[in-house]
Design a protein around this motif. Structure first.
Motif, PDB file in Angstrom:
ATOM      1  N   CYS A 280       0.824  -1.209   0.000  1.00 26.60           N
ATOM      2  CA  CYS A 280       0.000   0.000   0.000  1.00 26.60           C
ATOM      3  C   CYS A 280       0.859   1.261   0.000  1.00 26.60           C
ATOM      4  CB  CYS A 280      -0.925   0.019   1.209  1.00 26.60           C
ATOM      5  SG  CYS A 280      -0.072   0.127   2.803  1.00 26.60           S
ATOM      6  N   TYR A 337      -2.688  -0.942  -2.843  1.00 19.38           N
ATOM      7  CA  TYR A 337      -3.826  -0.168  -2.345  1.00 19.38           C
ATOM      8  C   TYR A 337      -3.421   1.268  -2.041  1.00 19.38           C
ATOM      9  CZ  TYR A 337      -6.927  -4.188  -1.994  1.00 19.38           C
ATOM     10  OH  TYR A 337      -7.725  -5.264  -2.298  1.00 19.38           O
ATOM     11  N   LEU A 338      -4.390   2.155  -2.270  1.00 18.00           N
ATOM     12  CA  LEU A 338      -4.198   3.588  -2.032  1.00 18.00           C
ATOM     13  C   LEU A 338      -5.497   4.141  -1.471  1.00 18.00           C
ATOM     14  CD1 LEU A 338      -2.886   6.439  -2.524  1.00 18.00           C
ATOM     15  CD2 LEU A 338      -3.742   6.290  -4.848  1.00 18.00           C
ATOM     16  N   ARG A 342      -8.224  -0.507  -3.947  1.00 21.96           N
ATOM     17  CA  ARG A 342      -7.242  -1.113  -4.845  1.00 21.96           C
ATOM     18  C   ARG A 342      -6.931  -0.149  -5.985  1.00 21.96           C
ATOM     19  NH1 ARG A 342      -8.914  -6.635  -7.657  1.00 21.96           N
ATOM     20  NH2 ARG A 342      -9.396  -7.116  -5.462  1.00 21.96           N
ATOM     21  N   ALA A 343      -5.657  -0.019  -6.309  1.00 19.48           N
ATOM     22  CA  ALA A 343      -5.232   0.908  -7.358  1.00 19.48           C
ATOM     23  C   ALA A 343      -4.373   0.166  -8.383  1.00 19.48           C
ATOM     24  CB  ALA A 343      -4.440   2.061  -6.749  1.00 19.48           C
TER      25      ALA A 343
END
Length: 429
Positions: A280, A337-338, A342-343
């Motif tokens: 993250c 993750y950001l 989820r990114a």
């Protein structure tokens, strides 16, 4: 006679009740009108004069209020979402690295509130103990432990893992949180560039040393704290340790890209084991991590601004808390993750060939350190009465024997686990 008196009264009444208009001088009336007109005009002018600054004051107040509202909204956006589920993890065993300040400390605080048994793995035991006592006081959870882990030393990593294995037979959550950022050119105790050595290699070794215990505790989780700054990173195959040239930001970006490559590759290796691995980006957080970026004088000026426009440590901890806690992510693995969601990542962060190369290179570098540590310095042995060391191969034992002087005795034996060789060299001088 009475008639005469009545007539007199009637005449007197008519005279005293005469309603004839009073005649005044024309000039006097005009003067009064002029005075009244002048007074009215002055009153209007006064009102106009008074109303102008009042309008500007209202405009200024409106601008200030609008600015405050906009700044407040921007701050709320910067802080990002929070992990809102209240699920508990009573008696789950957790390790968090680098957690005596910043987002690591906030992570421990929240996990402690939810009943976890937590091992705080920190370089400075004094500061760690202060943070531990504070967390216990706030949460009333006394299952918080202070353990020393210096990520700039692979020997310290091994000792930490050995101690943990003696204390626990399970590990439900490992959060690789610690890191250094943009420091001047420095080397770890093992000779690695500080940022790649601490941020990647030390956590790589720690995770692998604990992996069997993590797998035995499945469903379990590994959380790697990376950074969105990986966007500017590249893995320098020909100069991983920045020996040819060093730029502190470039080295940091490389280490964060390595974090993502490692977590994704580990996730693929652990597929089907019940162990999830996710990484993250905590956001741009106001912590001690950026202490090498800004000079003290500039820091004193920027601190008030940074306090408002950077994430707080609590806000920065929310994404890794979700990865560690959220029941809906129990089977989710291999993602970045950001702000708790989820990114996607750039192709370079999911390059399978680079993942494999970095994994193999990391193993090679760590093994080379272990071999160097296992080689005995003969000059040091001659100045000591007794030296004990652990060796892994017969070739290393042979090398020690060949370099041992006549007045030195060598005893060779298995250690208690039977998985390594212990050599004891005694100088008889």
């Amino acid at each position: 006679m009475s008639d005469g008196i009545e007539q007199f009264i009637v005449n007197f009444s008519n005279e005293t009740t005469d309603t004839s208009p009073i005649i005044t001088m024309g000039g006097e009336d005009n003067n009064n009108n002029g005075i009244n007109g002048s007074l009215n005009e002055n009153d209007n002018n006064d009102k106009a004069v008074l109303s102008a600054p009042a309008e500007w004051i209202l405009i200024v107040i409106g601008i200030i209020v609008g600015f405050v509202i906009i700044v407040f909204i921007i701050r709320k956006i910067i802080q990002g979402p929070s992990y809102w589920k209240n699920n508990r993890i009573d008696d789950k065993v957790v390790i968090v690295t680098g957690c005596n300040t910043g987002i690591g400390k906030e992570t421990v605080l929240e996990l402690a509130k939810r009943g976890a048994k937590i091992y705080m793995a920190c370089r400075d035991p004094i500061r760690c103990e202060a943070a531990r006592l504070e967390i216990i006081e706030k949460t009333k959870n006394e299952k918080i432990f202070n353990r020393t882990l210096d990520l700039s030393s692979l020997d310290s990593v091994r000792k930490f893992a050995d101690t943990f294995h003696k204390e626990e037979n399970r590990l439900d959550i490992l959060i690789n949180n610690a890191g250094v950022m943009a420091c001047p050119h420095m080397l770890t105790k093992d000779g690695f560039e500080m940022q790649i050595g601490t941020n990647h290699l030390a956590h790589f070794l720690l995770t692998n040393l604990l992996l069997d215990t993590i797998k035995a505790s499945a469903p379990s989780r590994i959380v790697v704290v990376a950074s969105g700054i990986y966007l500017w990173g590249r893995i320098k195959k020909d100069d991983l340790m920045s020996e040819k040239s060093y730029a502190k930001i470039e080295a940091y970006c490389q280490s964060k890209l390595a974090n993502i490559l490692f977590s994704k590759h580990l996730a693929s290796k652990l597929e089907g084991t019940g162990v999830t691995v996710n990484c993250c980006h905590p956001g741009v957080v106001k912590t001690e991590l950026g202490r090498h970026l800004i000079k003290n004088k500039t820091k004193a000026f920027l601190n008030p601004i940074a306090s408002y426009f950077l994430k707080s440590p609590r806000a920065g901890a929310q994404t890794q808390l979700r990865l560690a806690l959220d029941p809906s992510l129990e089977k989710t693995s291999g993602y970045f993750y950001l702000d708790c969601i989820r990114a996607p990542v750039l192709p370079k962060a999911k390059d399978k060939e680079m993942m494999e190369w970095l994994w193999n290179k990391s193993e090679e570098l760590i093994e080379s350190v272990q071999k160097n540590n296992n080689k005995m310095n003969i000059e040091e042995v001659n100045n000591k009465k007794e030296t004990t060391m652990t060796l892994e191969t017969a070739d290393e034992i042979k090398e020690i024997k060949e370099n041992t002087e006549e007045n030195e005795n060598i005893e060779v034996d298995k250690n208690k686990n039977g998985d390594a060789i212990v050599i004891e060299v005694t100088n008889e001088k």
